[in-house]
Enzyme design. Structure first.
Site, PDB file in Angstrom:
ATOM      1  N   ASP A 273       1.084  -1.007  -0.014  1.00  0.00           N
ATOM      2  CA  ASP A 273       0.354  -0.546   0.238  1.00  0.00           C
ATOM      3  C   ASP A 273       0.989   1.127   0.131  1.00  0.00           C
ATOM      4  O   ASP A 273       2.279   1.034   0.697  1.00  0.00           O
ATOM      5  CB  ASP A 273      -0.792  -0.078   1.283  1.00  0.00           C
ATOM      6  CG  ASP A 273      -2.521   1.127   1.565  1.00  0.00           C
ATOM      7  OD1 ASP A 273      -2.569   1.953   0.274  1.00  0.00           O
ATOM      8  OD2 ASP A 273      -3.056   0.827   1.984  1.00  0.00           O
ATOM      9  N   ASP A 333     -10.601   4.357  -1.693  1.00  0.00           N
ATOM     10  CA  ASP A 333     -11.517   2.809  -0.602  1.00  0.00           C
ATOM     11  C   ASP A 333     -12.773   3.082  -1.255  1.00  0.00           C
ATOM     12  O   ASP A 333     -13.657   4.210  -1.612  1.00  0.00           O
ATOM     13  CB  ASP A 333     -11.066   3.451   0.785  1.00  0.00           C
ATOM     14  CG  ASP A 333      -9.503   3.102   1.147  1.00  0.00           C
ATOM     15  OD1 ASP A 333      -8.923   2.328   0.625  1.00  0.00           O
ATOM     16  OD2 ASP A 333      -9.434   3.012   2.233  1.00  0.00           O
TER      17      ASP A 333
END
Length: 542
Positions: A273, A333
């Site tokens: 990430d 997200d």
């Protein structure tokens, strides 16, 4: 994950592009800092500060990044019209947060929609020296080159991830409970074999630099063994930056060391990430940054699915496979709300040509079962992901799965579409207001067809076999309900509830089984026979 943290962090914006320099008072280029910030705050509480630094590109354009010192950096665009500036924080593909600014002498006044104006000033030489000292330095990167495929994820990965429901509130006991529930509910046998621990497992590095799990995970190797004994696989999370998105240690400067640690533990899946890597690298560096970890993982000799997560920036779908990725996030997200899920899902089909066996577009995890949407919306969510050949990573607490949630997640026909060995992602065929028709080519000359109603009222959704480009079928059945669709001549139609979908498979009968290996061929501990409709289960734990 980063986009959620940034949503609250971006009321005051600041960016650093490369060096912390001062500039002439009548020029935007340089480093800006909130008026009330002090050298003491920068020294001891840098995460409280939002900086803004811009430089002028070769073509005269302004470039910059949002910087939260020691935590994260994100690109910022700027369009200048005299002393007024239109800014946008580029958090993810399709996610830009606009705000406005104006130069007033040696002050920059900024504000976003609904935000009060904030005053910024240029950094002093003392502050510039502090920023230069605390900024992480750029590590050597490999020359970008196309890596060969690693042979993994020949169909989209299926499993579970902790983040959507648990965030960082995770521990060994919870993961073991999740593993047991995946087996007991039949989710494992439906193909959900990966159990991915997201952010929050990390502890500190020992004197040799080896990253240790925190006290909530006393023995990661034993946890991996527990999952492998049950025909499951363990996934882990890290970042190319110094810190993860939740502020835990990242793999910056320790790529090979961390990869070897994961291999020693028996890890099967690594999510990488971006997070604080934006403090160090530009988006143009992303291919080399992700290739560096791919090479480190391969050097260990242990097969590990490699998940690239940088929110769909820098056209990752064009280079993700070459950088060694098996999947790459294409969005910011997801959230358990229909407007978010539909905005993400229905905007993915332009990326369909880049998906295929071993390399998949990832529109983020499933929200099915988290309670924020209706059953119709969850079925549409699952259908879209199946048509897109997206990874199916459950994000709810599977220990408390309702019968309805399990029925959606384990629908064999829908999973078979997602896991179809042809590996070609679907696209929309037609959009008529709130009504959409999608199709996906399948193995054996078949075609999956979905009729979506994105509107607020029930509606009849219609298409034709000519529009779909497939031979006329005598009948068609919704795989969700078993109800027949209306077939008349060249026309195909169904009544669809609000935010709902009807999904059918047209064409030739499924081809004979390809003889996927039994669980014992890949795991001596797996005892349940996987359904024939879920070829992904052949990748069970080693």
């Amino acid at each position: 994950m980063q986009s959620r943290r940034l949503a609250s962090a971006c009321a005051l914006v600041v960016a650093v592009f490369s060096t912390f320099t001062c500039a002439a008072a009548d020029d935007l280029a340089g480093t800006w800092i909130p008026r009330e910030a002090t050298p003491a705050i920068l020294e001891h509480e840098p995460q409280r500060v939002r900086l803004l630094v811009f430089s002028e590109g070769s073509g005269g354009e302004l470039r910059g990044r949002l910087l939260i010192p020691t935590l994260m950096g994100v690109p910022v665009t700027a369009k200048r019209d005299g002393d007024r500036i239109q800014f946008a924080i580029v958090m993810a593909r399709g996610m830009e947060q606009p705000f406005e600014g104006a130069l007033r002498g040696d002050r920059l006044i900024i504000g976003g929609p609904g935000e009060p104006p904030a005053e910024m000033r240029r950094v002093t030489p003392e502050e510039s020296a502090i920023l230069e000292r605390i900024a992480p330095k750029k590590e050597p990167l490999p020359k970008p080159t196309a890596l060969p495929a690693n042979g993994l994820a020949r169909t989209p990965p299926m499993g579970f991830s902790t983040w959507n429901h648990f965030a960082t509130e995770i521990d060994d006991r919870t993961i073991r409970g999740i593993a047991d529930a995946l087996v007991a509910t039949g989710l494992r046998d439906a193909g959900y074999v990966h159990v991915n621990i997201d952010d929050g497992w990390q502890g500190t590095r020992d004197a040799s630099g080896v990253l240790q799990p925190n006290a909530k995970f006393p023995d990661m190797k034993a946890l991996a063994d527990y999952l492998h004994e049950r025909g499951l696989k363990l996934g882990i999370y890290t970042s190319p930056g110094p810190k993860s998105c939740a502020g835990f240690p990242g793999s910056y400067g320790h790529e090979e060391q961390d990869a070897q640690t994961y291999a020693t533990w028996g890890i099967d899946y690594v999510k990488y990430d971006w997070c604080s890597a934006g403090l160090i690298y530009d988006d143009a560096d992303m291919p080399a940054v992700y290739q560096k970890m791919a090479e480190a993982l391969r050097k260990t000799g242990r097969p590990m699915v490699y998940s690239i997560c940088q929110y769909g920036r820098a056209d990752v779908w064009r280079w993700g496979a070459a950088a060694g990725g098996n999947l790459w996030r294409t969005t910011g997200d997801i959230a358990d709300r229909w407007p978010v899920v539909s905005a993400i899902g229905f905007a993915q089909d332009e990326l369909s040509p880049f998906a295929g066996p071993g390399h998949w577009n990832d529109p983020d995890m499933l929200e099915v079962g988290n309670g924020g949407m209706t059953s119709a919306e969850y079925r549409s969510h699952m259908t879209l992901w199946a048509l897109l050949a997206a990874p199916l990573i459950a994000g709810h607490d599977v220990r408390r799965s309702s019968p309805e949630t399990l029925a959606i997640l384990t629908n064999r026909a829908v999973i078979a579409i997602d896991q179809d060995p042809l590996g070609r992602a679907g696209k929309h065929v037609a959009r008529r207001g709130a009504l959409e028709v999608w199709s996906r080519p399948l193995d054996g000359g078949r075609t999956a067809v979905a009729l979506f109603n994105r509107g607020e009222l029930p509606a009849k959704v219609e298409t034709t076999f000519s529009e779909l480009g497939v031979p006329r079928a005598a009948d068609a059945v919704d795989v969700w309900t078993g109800n027949a669709l209306a077939v008349s001549g060249d026309a195909l139609a169904a009544d669809v509830e609000p935010h709902g979908v009807v999904l059918a498979v047209l064409g030739a009968a499924p081809p004979p089984s390809r003889g996927a290996p039994s669980p014992s061929a890949t795991s001596t501990a797996a005892t349940a026979t996987p359904p024939a409709a879920t070829p992904h289960t052949e990748e069970r734990a080693r």
